[in-house]
Design an enzyme around this catalytic site. Structure first.
Site, mmCIF file in Angstrom:
data_model
loop_
_atom_site.group_PDB
_atom_site.id
_atom_site.type_symbol
_atom_site.label_atom_id
_atom_site.label_comp_id
_atom_site.label_asym_id
_atom_site.label_seq_id
_atom_site.Cartn_x
_atom_site.Cartn_y
_atom_site.Cartn_z
ATOM 1 N N PRO A 128 -4.238 1.324 -5.247
ATOM 2 C CA PRO A 128 -3.989 2.764 -5.148
ATOM 3 C C PRO A 128 -3.006 3.063 -4.007
ATOM 4 O O PRO A 128 -3.051 2.385 -2.978
ATOM 5 C CB PRO A 128 -5.370 3.357 -4.819
ATOM 6 C CG PRO A 128 -6.357 2.277 -5.048
ATOM 7 C CD PRO A 128 -5.643 0.967 -5.031
ATOM 8 N N GLY A 140 -4.280 3.665 2.394
ATOM 9 C CA GLY A 140 -4.654 2.692 3.421
ATOM 10 C C GLY A 140 -4.956 1.293 2.910
ATOM 11 O O GLY A 140 -5.473 0.465 3.653
ATOM 12 N N GLY A 168 -2.627 -0.780 1.713
ATOM 13 C CA GLY A 168 -1.469 -1.671 1.883
ATOM 14 C C GLY A 168 -0.571 -1.782 0.667
ATOM 15 O O GLY A 168 0.109 -2.802 0.499
ATOM 16 N N SER A 182 2.261 -0.244 -0.108
ATOM 17 C CA SER A 182 3.710 -0.294 0.116
ATOM 18 C C SER A 182 4.117 -1.654 0.665
ATOM 19 O O SER A 182 5.135 -2.214 0.253
ATOM 20 C CB SER A 182 4.184 0.881 0.976
ATOM 21 O OG SER A 182 4.275 0.535 2.320
ATOM 22 N N ALA A 183 3.333 -2.216 1.581
ATOM 23 C CA ALA A 183 3.676 -3.552 2.096
ATOM 24 C C ALA A 183 3.601 -4.597 0.989
ATOM 25 O O ALA A 183 4.447 -5.492 0.917
ATOM 26 C CB ALA A 183 2.746 -3.930 3.240
ATOM 27 N N ALA A 184 2.610 -4.473 0.112
ATOM 28 C CA ALA A 184 2.479 -5.455 -0.974
ATOM 29 C C ALA A 184 3.702 -5.398 -1.887
ATOM 30 O O ALA A 184 4.223 -6.441 -2.304
ATOM 31 C CB ALA A 184 1.191 -5.206 -1.768
ATOM 32 N N ASP A 211 0.357 -5.146 7.922
ATOM 33 C CA ASP A 211 0.330 -5.049 6.459
ATOM 34 C C ASP A 211 1.206 -6.112 5.787
ATOM 35 O O ASP A 211 0.785 -6.758 4.828
ATOM 36 C CB ASP A 211 0.786 -3.657 6.001
ATOM 37 C CG ASP A 211 -0.296 -2.604 6.183
ATOM 38 O OD1 ASP A 211 -1.268 -2.879 6.909
ATOM 39 O OD2 ASP A 211 -0.166 -1.511 5.601
HETATM 40 O O1 PMV Z 1 -0.769 2.130 6.259
HETATM 41 P P1 PMV Z 1 -2.221 1.895 6.545
HETATM 42 O O2 PMV Z 1 -3.069 3.050 6.206
HETATM 43 O O3 PMV Z 1 -2.707 0.594 6.006
HETATM 44 O O4 PMV Z 1 -2.344 1.784 8.161
HETATM 45 C C1 PMV Z 1 -1.793 0.749 8.872
HETATM 46 C C2 PMV Z 1 -2.551 0.491 10.123
HETATM 47 C C3 PMV Z 1 -2.084 1.216 11.377
HETATM 48 O O5 PMV Z 1 -2.649 0.476 12.464
HETATM 49 C C4 PMV Z 1 -2.623 2.635 11.418
HETATM 50 C C5 PMV Z 1 -0.560 1.247 11.526
HETATM 51 C C6 PMV Z 1 0.074 -0.086 11.838
HETATM 52 O O6 PMV Z 1 1.322 -0.141 11.778
HETATM 53 O O7 PMV Z 1 -0.612 -1.053 12.201
#
Ligand code: PMV
Length: 327
Positions: free
Chosen positions: A106, A110, A112, A114-116, A157
């Site tokens: 989803p 939170g 991840g 976009s990183a994936a 991430d």
């Molecule tokens: O993008 P999220 O919701 O997975 O948050 C990342 C975690 C944070 O510590 C809030 C930001 C970071 O860059 O580590």
């Protein structure tokens, strides 16, 4: 030839926000993946098909041109475009590519996503145009994409999406990977409220600017929890892990990154038997995570759903980024 790359999403068990400054975060890859299929094009466009999300379009000369969906949707593709561009620069090649994105993670809650997608984009383009990249290069090129969306992300991430498993990650230090000989039963509750990580990180930064000594002490306390939490997790002391999750949540709330919906679900889970529960990721909406003995899981799932949330069951994924030729 086409190449498919996939990469896992994640949950942060301890240390979100504090990891932006210093100290460790403990993060687990989950068995929900983003997939990117890359194919060469005869023109110079970087074309994205994200039709599952209702949009498609391409970047040419750095500008987004919408084909399906509103032009502003291109903003969410900028990170992936940057990841593809940086990968080609790194390989010293110029080519048009078509990238088709499909994801089970989803978005903007939170976990991840976009990183994936950034990691899978780099791996797919790297395999298509350069015969494959080592993981450390995939990870650092994906970070270039992440910076476009998140400003100054800690890097947690893109590291977990690249390497999978369980990582203790510390900014400017790197990560250590851990194995467990048990599988702790976690439940994720999604409030369904989307939020921007960049904005939540900015909120904490402003609070810290006004109250540096106090906020720095909270950041250090969270770092300490992350260290102790990992030790407790490794010796399967789930009661201690639960205590530390509860304390971590209280400290995150004190930094202003909880929300009424998260509070409802975090407390309802505890009342329904969770050993511990906390928000996970940037907060302000998004997801919470609860740890429970197997017998309490159905009650906790119902409690989350009764408060308007979606309960998502996940397992730890040991597989990081992976590529294969398709079609
Ligand atoms: O993008 P999220 O919701 O997975 O948050 C990342 C975690 C944070 O510590 C809030 C930001 C970071 O860059 O580590």
């Amino acid at each position: 030839m086409a190449v498919e790359a996939s990469a896992p999403g994640k949950v942060i068990l301890f240390g979100e926000h504090s990891v932006v400054y210093r100290g460790p975060a403990i993060v687990l890859a989950i068995d929900k993946r983003a997939r990117v299929v890359a194919q060469k094009r005869s023109d110079s466009r970087i074309f994205f098909d994200a039709l599952d999300l209702g949009f498609a379009g391409y970047f040419e000369g750095g500008r987004y041109h919408s084909v399906v969906g509103k032009p502003r949707r291109g903003r969410s593709l900028e990170a992936f475009n940057m990841a593809a561009v940086k990968t080609m620069e790194h390989l010293g090649v110029e080519s048009g590519v078509s990238l088709s994105i499909r994801s089970e993670i989803p978005i903007a809650v939170g976990l991840g996503s976009s990183a994936a997608v950034s990691v899978a984009t780099v791996a797919a383009v790297g395999a298509l145009l350069g015969g494959g990249l080592p993981r450390d290069e995939v990870c650092s090129l994906a970070y270039e994409g992440e910076k476009v969306v998140h400003g100054t992300p800690s890097g947690v991430d893109n590291n977990i999406s690249t390497y999978g498993g369980i990582l203790m990650f510390e900014r400017d230090v790197g990560f250590e990977r851990f194995e467990l000989d048990h599988s702790p039963p976690f439940i994720i509750g999604n409030t369904r409220w989307k939020r921007s990580t960049r904005r939540m990180v900015e909120r904490v930064r402003m609070l810290r600017n006004r109250n540096q000594r106090v906020v720095d002490d909270i950041i250090d306390a969270i770092g300490c929890i992350a260290g102790e939490g990992l030790a407790a997790l490794r010796r399967a002391d789930l009661e201690r892990v639960g205590d530390l999750m509860n304390i971590n949540h209280g400290l995150l709330a004190s930094l202003g990154v909880s929300s009424p919906e998260l509070e409802l679900m975090v407390h309802a889970s505890r009342r329904s038997g969770a050993l511990g529960s906390k928000l996970t990721g940037a907060g302000g909406g998004g997801c919470m995570i609860a740890l429970a003995e197997d017998a309490s899981i159905p009650r906790i799932e119902k409690a989350i759903q009764r408060r308007g949330g979606e309960s998502i069951s996940v397992n730890i994924s040991h597989e990081g980024v992976a590529t294969r030729e398709v079609g």
